[in-house]
Scaffold this active site. Sequence first.
Site, PDB file in Angstrom:
ATOM      1  N   SER A  83       0.951  -0.982   0.067  1.00 28.60           N
ATOM      2  CA  SER A  83      -0.143   0.056  -0.247  1.00 28.60           C
ATOM      3  C   SER A  83       0.713   1.117  -0.216  1.00 28.60           C
ATOM      4  O   SER A  83       2.036   1.283   0.473  1.00 28.60           O
ATOM      5  CB  SER A  83      -0.830  -0.011   1.174  1.00 28.60           C
ATOM      6  OG  SER A  83      -1.950  -1.106   1.404  1.00 28.60           O
TER       7      SER A  83
HETATM    8  N1  SAH Z   1      -0.045  -5.653   4.082  1.00 34.24           N
HETATM    9  C1  SAH Z   1       0.721  -5.898   2.767  1.00 34.24           C
HETATM   10  C2  SAH Z   1      -0.010  -5.495   1.368  1.00 34.24           C
HETATM   11  C3  SAH Z   1      -1.257  -6.208   1.253  1.00 34.24           C
HETATM   12  S1  SAH Z   1      -1.686  -6.695  -0.297  1.00 34.24           S
HETATM   13  C4  SAH Z   1       1.934  -5.235   2.764  1.00 34.24           C
HETATM   14  O1  SAH Z   1       2.226  -4.412   3.730  1.00 34.24           O
HETATM   15  O2  SAH Z   1       2.870  -5.496   1.899  1.00 34.24           O
HETATM   16  C5  SAH Z   1      -3.011  -7.638   0.258  1.00 34.24           C
HETATM   17  C6  SAH Z   1      -2.468  -9.216   0.475  1.00 34.24           C
HETATM   18  O3  SAH Z   1      -3.611 -10.096   0.814  1.00 34.24           O
HETATM   19  C7  SAH Z   1      -1.989  -9.959  -0.820  1.00 34.24           C
HETATM   20  O4  SAH Z   1      -0.584 -10.299  -0.488  1.00 34.24           O
HETATM   21  C8  SAH Z   1      -2.864 -10.795  -1.075  1.00 34.24           C
HETATM   22  O5  SAH Z   1      -2.322 -12.252  -1.365  1.00 34.24           O
HETATM   23  C9  SAH Z   1      -3.461 -11.132   0.447  1.00 34.24           C
HETATM   24  N2  SAH Z   1      -4.759 -11.841   0.790  1.00 34.24           N
HETATM   25  C10 SAH Z   1      -5.851 -11.916  -0.423  1.00 34.24           C
HETATM   26  N3  SAH Z   1      -6.668 -12.569   0.387  1.00 34.24           N
HETATM   27  C11 SAH Z   1      -6.379 -13.136   1.432  1.00 34.24           C
HETATM   28  C12 SAH Z   1      -6.864 -14.106   2.473  1.00 34.24           C
HETATM   29  N4  SAH Z   1      -8.128 -14.398   2.296  1.00 34.24           N
HETATM   30  N5  SAH Z   1      -6.279 -14.406   3.648  1.00 34.24           N
HETATM   31  C13 SAH Z   1      -4.825 -14.120   3.668  1.00 34.24           C
HETATM   32  N6  SAH Z   1      -4.431 -13.105   2.886  1.00 34.24           N
HETATM   33  C14 SAH Z   1      -5.109 -12.589   1.795  1.00 34.24           C
END
Ligand code: SAH
Length: 237
Positions: A83
Site C-alpha cells: 500500500s
Molecule cells: N499488507 C501488505 C499488502 C497487502 S496486499 C504489505 O504491507 O505489503 C494484500 C495481500 O492480501 C496480498 O498479498 C494477498 O495475497 C493477501 N490476501 C488476499 N486474500 C487473503 C486471505 N483470504 N487471507 C490472507 N491473505 C489474503
Amino acid sequence: MEKRVTIFLFFLILNVFSVKGQVSYLEQRKVMVKSQIQARGINHPATLSAMLNVPRHEFVPKDQKVFAYSDRPLPIGQGQTISQPYIVAFMTQTLRLKRSHRVLEIGTGSGYQAAVLSKIADSVYTIEIVEELALSSKNLLQKLGYKNVVVRWGDGYNGWPEKAPFDAIMVTAGAESIPQPLLDQLKLGGRMIIPVGPHNAIRQLILVEKKKNKIIKKNVMPVRFVPFTRDEKKNKG
Ligand code: SAH
C-alpha cells in the site's frame, strides 16, 4: 606501503558510499513522513516514528527500490501490491495501538505493514494466502530482526482462533463483507480496520468498534485495494 594506502583508500571510499546510501534512504523517509503523512493530518507519535524507522525499501522488489518512498502503492509480485505509505500510516493510526496490544493482520504481502505494526504493538500475527509471499515475508522479517511478528500461510477469513482475542485487527485486502470469524476474534473494546466493497471498484475503509452490546461501523475513507480471496480447496475441507 603504497599497497596499504590503496587498500585504505578503497575501504574509505566503499564506506562513504554505503553510509551515503543509508543516509539517503533515511532522508527519503523523513521527507515521506513530513510531506505525505504529517501533511495529511497523521499525528499519532508512535505511527510517525514507525513510518520513519521501518526501511520500506527492503520490502519492495529490487527494481522498485527507487520508488520505495514515492506517494503510491507498488507491485510486490504475484499480482499483489504494497500500500501507499499514507494508507499504511492512516490504517495504523486508526487502530489506536498501545504497547501491550496483540494485533492480527490479514494479508501479509511484503511484510511491510506487519513491520510497522510490530514497532508499536506487543505482538503481530499475520496471515497471507499466497504461499510464496508468506514464505518471503517470513524470511525477510526474520532477517531484519522483527521478532514479535509471526507469519502464517493460509486463508485469513477464519482468523487465528488459537491467538484470539485480538486488541486490534487490520485487513489489508479488499473484502466484499466483514468476515464473521474476525468480528468474533476482536476483543471487547477492540478496533478493526478493513476495506469493504465490490471487487474492481472503490471500497470504503471501515472502522469497526466492538462495544459491549453492539458493533459500531464507520466509513472512514474511500480506497482501492487488491481483492480478499478465498482458498476454495482449503475451505471445502
Ligand atoms: N499488507 C501488505 C499488502 C497487502 S496486499 C504489505 O504491507 O505489503 C494484500 C495481500 O492480501 C496480498 O498479498 C494477498 O495475497 C493477501 N490476501 C488476499 N486474500 C487473503 C486471505 N483470504 N487471507 C490472507 N491473505 C489474503
